[in-house]
Design an enzyme around this catalytic site. Structure first.
Site, PDB file in Angstrom:
ATOM      1  N   HIS A  94       3.296   2.777   6.184  1.00 38.44           N
ATOM      2  CA  HIS A  94       4.775   2.983   5.646  1.00 38.44           C
ATOM      3  C   HIS A  94       4.537   3.700   4.789  1.00 38.44           C
ATOM      4  O   HIS A  94       3.237   4.345   4.634  1.00 38.44           O
ATOM      5  CB  HIS A  94       4.925   1.860   4.752  1.00 38.44           C
ATOM      6  N   GLU A 111       4.230   4.957   1.634  1.00 36.95           N
ATOM      7  CA  GLU A 111       2.732   5.008   0.363  1.00 36.95           C
ATOM      8  C   GLU A 111       1.603   4.694   0.920  1.00 36.95           C
ATOM      9  O   GLU A 111       0.576   5.189   0.083  1.00 36.95           O
ATOM     10  CB  GLU A 111       2.774   2.946  -0.353  1.00 36.95           C
ATOM     11  N   CYS A 137       6.437  -3.027  -0.189  1.00 35.94           N
ATOM     12  CA  CYS A 137       6.307  -4.377   0.172  1.00 35.94           C
ATOM     13  C   CYS A 137       4.837  -4.972  -0.025  1.00 35.94           C
ATOM     14  O   CYS A 137       4.274  -4.639  -1.016  1.00 35.94           O
ATOM     15  CB  CYS A 137       6.960  -4.657   1.746  1.00 35.94           C
ATOM     16  N   CYS A 164       2.203  -3.204   0.854  1.00 42.30           N
ATOM     17  CA  CYS A 164       1.849  -1.388  -0.274  1.00 42.30           C
ATOM     18  C   CYS A 164       2.341  -1.845  -0.995  1.00 42.30           C
ATOM     19  O   CYS A 164       0.848  -1.167  -2.192  1.00 42.30           O
ATOM     20  CB  CYS A 164       3.125  -0.763  -0.082  1.00 42.30           C
TER      21      CYS A 164
END
Lengths: 180, 180
Positions: B61, B63, B91, B94
């Protein structure tokens, strides 16, 4: 519903022993002793031991390292029909990664009252608002995991105490040197 | 309390534009358009754009990639005195990584009603049972982020529809071939 591996109690004990072995590897390099293994079709497909300090990476937790390795080995981010064994309750990051990787089954050892996201502070694996739920078994060989962690932190505190005493003695002899 | 960067509204807009640029990089390689930048002392120290499909990694992801890069650049897992800009609400994974990395400040764009762990499904940055809290600003250039995501998914659906029509026509001509 995703397929969930079916493991005997002997297999569960065996794989948690391997996760504890990973925790001991972490301890041997001065890391908080936490370990994990990922299992598919009765075989270990990935291992992880906590490497936060040695890697200086916030995400180098045992579970995340095992998930990354399994993604690379299987060439897919979807870890369906796998089981993760980890010695300590996953934190928010690792629990989130387990959900993101669609792991259907987690066995963990000791609870983590300060940061656990599975049964201590949160229950994210049972959250039916999320697009994936995780079947979870808690307390597998928890005493061994707790004992590893307890010894590690006792050792750290003993070291800190001795270093403090050493500094005092060093300062004392420096001051005596200056005054003589 | 950790030191929190002090940014002007112009800086905030500028850094979110850079995060949106990262989201467009994701889109250009067929990934869900989500982007992030990490800022320290007024400078971008790391960037991330969603690469889950191309990497086939559950943890790729935006991040998490930015956090990993910053850990490597600064040679420390502690990202104190930094600010993370991300186009979509983090999410669980993260958000957990942001807490684990001790990032004190997060600006994000659109809310994520299905998986957001900051203000939609959970509020983990305000949880004082955890050992770190995160100051958060929501809705920065949210319309641009939403529009990128909306176009992406509309495009995906249009492609799926055309592929389905194509398959029908292909089957039709195959059957005609068999019958002729």
């Amino acid at each position: 519903m995703a397929e969930i591996p079916d493991l005997t109690s002997q297999e569960v004990a065996h794989f948690m022993d391997l996760a504890l072995e990973e925790a001991r590897k972490a301890e041997a390099i001065g890391e908080v002793p936490i370990g994990a293994v990922l299992v598919k079709d009765g075989q270990v497909i990935a291992r992880g031991s906590n490497r936060r300090e040695i890697d200086q990476e916030a995400s180098s937790h045992a579970e995340l390292l095992a998930i990354n390795e399994a993604n690379q080995t299987l060439k897919t981010w979807r870890l369906e029909n796998t089981a993760l064994f980890v010695t300590l309750e996953p934190c928010l990051m690792c629990a989130g990664a387990i959900i993101n990787a669609r792991i259907p089954l987690v066995y963990y050892g000791a609870k983590d009252a300060k940061a656990g996201a599975v049964s201590s502070l949160y229950h994210v694996f049972d959250d039916d608002r999320l697009n994936h739920q995780v079947k979870t078994y808690v307390g597998i060989k928890a005493d061994e995991s707790k004992s590893l962690l307890k010894n590690f932190f006792q050792n750290i505190r003993a070291q800190q105490k001795l270093r403090k005493q050493l500094r005092k003695v060093e300062n004392l002899s420096e001051n005596q040197g200056e005054n003589s």
